[in-house]
Design a protein around this motif. Structure first.
Motif, mmCIF file in Angstrom:
data_model
loop_
_atom_site.group_PDB
_atom_site.id
_atom_site.type_symbol
_atom_site.label_atom_id
_atom_site.label_comp_id
_atom_site.label_asym_id
_atom_site.label_seq_id
_atom_site.Cartn_x
_atom_site.Cartn_y
_atom_site.Cartn_z
ATOM 1 N N ARG A 113 0.817 -1.218 0.000
ATOM 2 C CA ARG A 113 0.000 0.000 0.000
ATOM 3 C C ARG A 113 0.848 1.265 0.000
ATOM 4 N NH1 ARG A 113 -5.921 -0.117 0.828
ATOM 5 N NH2 ARG A 113 -5.672 1.472 2.421
ATOM 6 N N VAL A 114 2.154 1.141 -0.128
ATOM 7 C CA VAL A 114 2.996 2.319 0.054
ATOM 8 C C VAL A 114 4.244 2.194 -0.833
ATOM 9 C CG1 VAL A 114 4.198 1.301 2.037
ATOM 10 C CG2 VAL A 114 4.057 3.767 1.855
ATOM 11 N N THR A 115 4.737 3.345 -1.284
ATOM 12 C CA THR A 115 5.963 3.380 -2.078
ATOM 13 C C THR A 115 7.053 4.040 -1.253
ATOM 14 O OG1 THR A 115 4.830 3.412 -4.208
ATOM 15 C CG2 THR A 115 7.004 4.438 -4.144
ATOM 16 N N ARG A 116 8.232 3.428 -1.262
ATOM 17 C CA ARG A 116 9.314 3.980 -0.454
ATOM 18 C C ARG A 116 10.064 5.072 -1.214
ATOM 19 N NH1 ARG A 116 14.734 1.031 1.211
ATOM 20 N NH2 ARG A 116 15.705 3.008 1.737
ATOM 21 N N LEU A 117 10.331 6.183 -0.531
ATOM 22 C CA LEU A 117 11.149 7.257 -1.102
ATOM 23 C C LEU A 117 12.533 7.173 -0.494
ATOM 24 C CD1 LEU A 117 8.701 10.284 -0.947
ATOM 25 C CD2 LEU A 117 9.423 9.009 -2.985
ATOM 26 N N LYS A 118 13.548 7.354 -1.310
ATOM 27 C CA LYS A 118 14.914 7.262 -0.795
ATOM 28 C C LYS A 118 15.472 8.631 -0.417
ATOM 29 C CE LYS A 118 15.746 2.836 -2.882
ATOM 30 N NZ LYS A 118 16.368 2.034 -3.935
ATOM 31 N N TYR A 119 14.579 9.627 -0.332
ATOM 32 C CA TYR A 119 15.003 10.934 0.172
ATOM 33 C C TYR A 119 13.858 11.469 1.013
ATOM 34 C CZ TYR A 119 11.832 13.753 -2.666
ATOM 35 O OH TYR A 119 10.704 14.349 -3.180
ATOM 36 N N ARG A 120 14.122 12.524 1.770
ATOM 37 C CA ARG A 120 13.070 13.076 2.626
ATOM 38 C C ARG A 120 12.432 14.263 1.903
ATOM 39 N NH1 ARG A 120 11.388 11.543 7.364
ATOM 40 N NH2 ARG A 120 13.034 9.991 7.396
ATOM 41 N N PRO A 121 11.190 14.117 1.457
ATOM 42 C CA PRO A 121 10.587 15.188 0.655
ATOM 43 C C PRO A 121 10.178 16.381 1.512
ATOM 44 C CG PRO A 121 8.997 13.438 1.009
ATOM 45 C CD PRO A 121 10.281 12.978 1.658
ATOM 46 N N SER A 122 10.011 17.523 0.860
ATOM 47 C CA SER A 122 9.502 18.720 1.540
ATOM 48 C C SER A 122 8.011 18.820 1.258
ATOM 49 C CB SER A 122 10.226 19.962 1.009
ATOM 50 O OG SER A 122 9.416 21.097 1.254
ATOM 51 N N ILE A 123 7.220 18.668 2.306
ATOM 52 C CA ILE A 123 5.766 18.722 2.111
ATOM 53 C C ILE A 123 5.335 20.134 1.719
ATOM 54 C CG2 ILE A 123 3.565 18.548 3.363
ATOM 55 C CD1 ILE A 123 4.553 15.945 4.508
ATOM 56 N N ALA A 124 6.008 21.145 2.280
ATOM 57 C CA ALA A 124 5.680 22.531 1.916
ATOM 58 C C ALA A 124 5.937 22.761 0.422
ATOM 59 C CB ALA A 124 6.506 23.499 2.756
ATOM 60 N N ARG A 125 7.094 22.273 -0.076
ATOM 61 C CA ARG A 125 7.392 22.488 -1.500
ATOM 62 C C ARG A 125 6.427 21.696 -2.381
ATOM 63 N NH1 ARG A 125 12.413 20.533 -2.140
ATOM 64 N NH2 ARG A 125 13.482 22.486 -1.670
ATOM 65 N N LEU A 126 6.121 20.460 -1.975
ATOM 66 C CA LEU A 126 5.183 19.650 -2.769
ATOM 67 C C LEU A 126 3.833 20.352 -2.902
ATOM 68 C CD1 LEU A 126 6.111 16.095 -1.435
ATOM 69 C CD2 LEU A 126 6.157 16.800 -3.851
ATOM 70 N N ASN A 127 3.387 20.992 -1.824
ATOM 71 C CA ASN A 127 2.109 21.702 -1.901
ATOM 72 C C ASN A 127 2.179 22.927 -2.809
ATOM 73 O OD1 ASN A 127 0.116 20.208 -0.452
ATOM 74 N ND2 ASN A 127 1.270 20.630 1.429
ATOM 75 N N GLN A 128 3.349 23.589 -2.827
ATOM 76 C CA GLN A 128 3.526 24.710 -3.769
ATOM 77 C C GLN A 128 3.552 24.213 -5.216
ATOM 78 O OE1 GLN A 128 7.127 26.434 -2.284
ATOM 79 N NE2 GLN A 128 6.105 27.423 -0.553
#
Lengths: 246, 246
Positions: A128-143
Motif C-alpha cells: 500500500r505504500v511506495t518507499r522514497l529514498k530521500y526526505r521530501p519537503s511537504i511545503a514544496r510539494l504543496n507549492q
C-alpha cells in the motif's frame, strides 16, 4: 428491477485491475462471478473508477440491477460478501434511483497516494505504500501542486494511448500531508485520465527532489505532451479513496 | 565478533513460521540467507519467539554474531533490508553485550490478537484479523481473563505435543480493549507454551459467547488438559508485538 449501489474495497495486489479482460483475475470479474452465483444469470456491473493492476480501493462505487426482491438493499453487501473472495469486499449498500450510474453519475473521485521515507517499510503495509529514498519537503510539494488546480488539459499526465479525445479535467483539490510515517497526496477531480494520478504523483516527487519552482509545473502542464512528465509513481501506493455523487 | 541485536517485523502469511524447516519458506531461513549473502558464510540466528505459520511480528527480536566491522550496528538493519524480501524487514539495530541471547535473555513477550465483528473485513488487513460472527462483551472478556493472571501450569492451553516438561508460565498482563473497528487482546508473559496465545484467545471468545462466569476459566485452567480448552483462534489474527529484556 431495483438499482443497487454498493461501496466496495479491494486489495489490488493480485488483480489485473478493475476491468474484465480476456485472461487473468480482475475485480469486475470477481464481482460479476459473485453476482451471477446469487442471481443465477449474468449481471452487468459499472464502477466509478476503472483502477489499474495493483491499485487499491477503499471506497469504489458500483451499481447493478437486481430482481432478488427478498433482500433489502441495505443487506445486499452482506449477502454478496459470502460469495466474494477476501481481497474484494462490499462495505455498504443502498437502493438508488433508476437513473443512477456508478460511472456517469459520479461528480468527484478522490484518490490517495501513500509514500514513506522510512528506511524500512513495515511488511504489513508493503503493498500500500511506495518507499522514497530521500526526505521530501511537504511545503514544496504543496507549492508545486498548486498550478494543477482547476480545469486544465492534462495531456502531459496521461500516456498518448489514453482513449478520450477531450483531455480537460477539473482538479478540485490536491494536497500533500504527513500521516504517521506516511506522506500522503490526496487528489480530487471530476474525473481522471488514464494513469493521471500516478503521473502527477511521480512528476511532483521528481520536481521536489530537484527543488524546482512551481513555474516548472506550469510549463510541463502547458506542454500537453507526456514526454514532459516525470516517471509515473508505482501502482502499489495508489488507493481510490472515495467517490462523490450529486 | 560483535553481538548484534535487531528488531524485525514480518507478514507471516507466506511463511511456515519462524523456524527453519527441511522444506518450505521460513522467516529464519530468509534472515539466514540474507546474512549469508552479507557475510559470505553461514550465520546462526536466534529469535525471542518461534512464531507459527501465518503468525505475524511487529517487534520480533533476533541476535547473531558478525565480523563485519565496517558497519555500525545502528546501520546494520538498513544494510540487511536490501538483502531481505519485502515481507520481512529489520526496523532497528544495536550492538549488545556478548552474553545477550534473543531467546534466553528475554524477560517478557507481548502478543496481540486482533478480531473484528464487522460484517465486512477490509481487504487490506484481511490477513491480520479474525472475523467474529457475534458482538463480544469486552467487559466480560476482561473478567474471564483475570483467572489467567500470574504463574500457572498452562497445560490446558497447549497441545499435548508441547515439548517443555515444565508448563508453568507467568502471565503478567491480559487485557481486551476496543481499537477502531477491532477488538484486541494484549497478553504479556515471561514466556509462552506452543500455541498458548491462540488457545487462550479462542477459549475466552467461546466462553464469552456462552456468557460464562470466570469460575469456568478457573476450572478449565485447573484441568491441566488440552481437552478442556476451546477451539484455538486462527493464526492470522496473532501478532508478536514486542519483546522486553532485563
Amino acid at each position: 428491477m431495483r438499482n443497487v449501489r454498493l461501496t466496495i474495497a479491494y486489495d489490488g495486489t493480485d488483480f489485473l485491475g478493475w476491468q474484465v479482460q480476456a485472461r487473468g483475475r480482475t475485480v469486475q470479474g470477481e464481482v460479476m462471478r459473485a453476482l451471477e452465483r446469487m442471481h443465477r444469470r449474468e449481471v452487468k456491473v459499472s464502477a466509478a473508477g476503472r483502477t489499474d493492476a495493483g491499485v487499491h480501493a477503499d471506497g469504489q462505487v458500483i451499481n447493478f440491477r437486481t430482481d432478488i426482491d427478498s433482500l433489502p438493499a441495505a443487506r445486499y453487501h452482506v449477502a454478496l460478501n459470502s460469495y466474494l473472495p477476501r481481497d474484494v469486499q462490499a462495505l455498504s449498500g443502498c437502493e438508488v434511483d433508476d437513473r443512477f450510474h456508478a460511472r456517469y453519475s459520479a461528480t468527484r473521485r478522490v484518490y490517495r497516494y501513500y509514500w514513506t521515507a522510512s528506511l524500512a517499510v513495515p511488511p504489513a503495509i508493503r503493498h500500500r505504500v511506495t518507499r522514497l529514498k530521500y526526505r521530501p519537503s511537504i511545503a514544496r510539494l504543496n507549492q508545486l501542486a498548486r498550478p494543477l488546480l482547476g480545469p486544465h488539459d492534462f495531456s502531459t499526465f496521461t500516456p498518448p494511448s489514453e482513449p478520450s479525445e477531450n483531455r480537460v479535467r477539473e482538479v478540485h483539490q490536491i494536497v500533500f500531508y504527513p500521516s504517521g510515517r506516511f506522506i500522503v497526496m490526496q487528489i480530487a477531480a471530476n474525473a481522471f485520465l488514464w494513469r493521471m494520478v500516478r503521473s502527477i504523483a511521480g512528476t511532483l516527487i521528481e520536481l521536489d527532489k530537484l527543488a524546482a519552482e512551481p513555474v516548472e509545473v506550469e510549463e510541463r502542464l502547458a506542454a500537453c505532451d507526456h514526454a514532459a512528465a516525470g516517471p509515473s509513481a508505482p501502482a502499489a501506493g495508489l488507493v481510490l479513496h472515495r467517490v462523490d455523487y450529486g
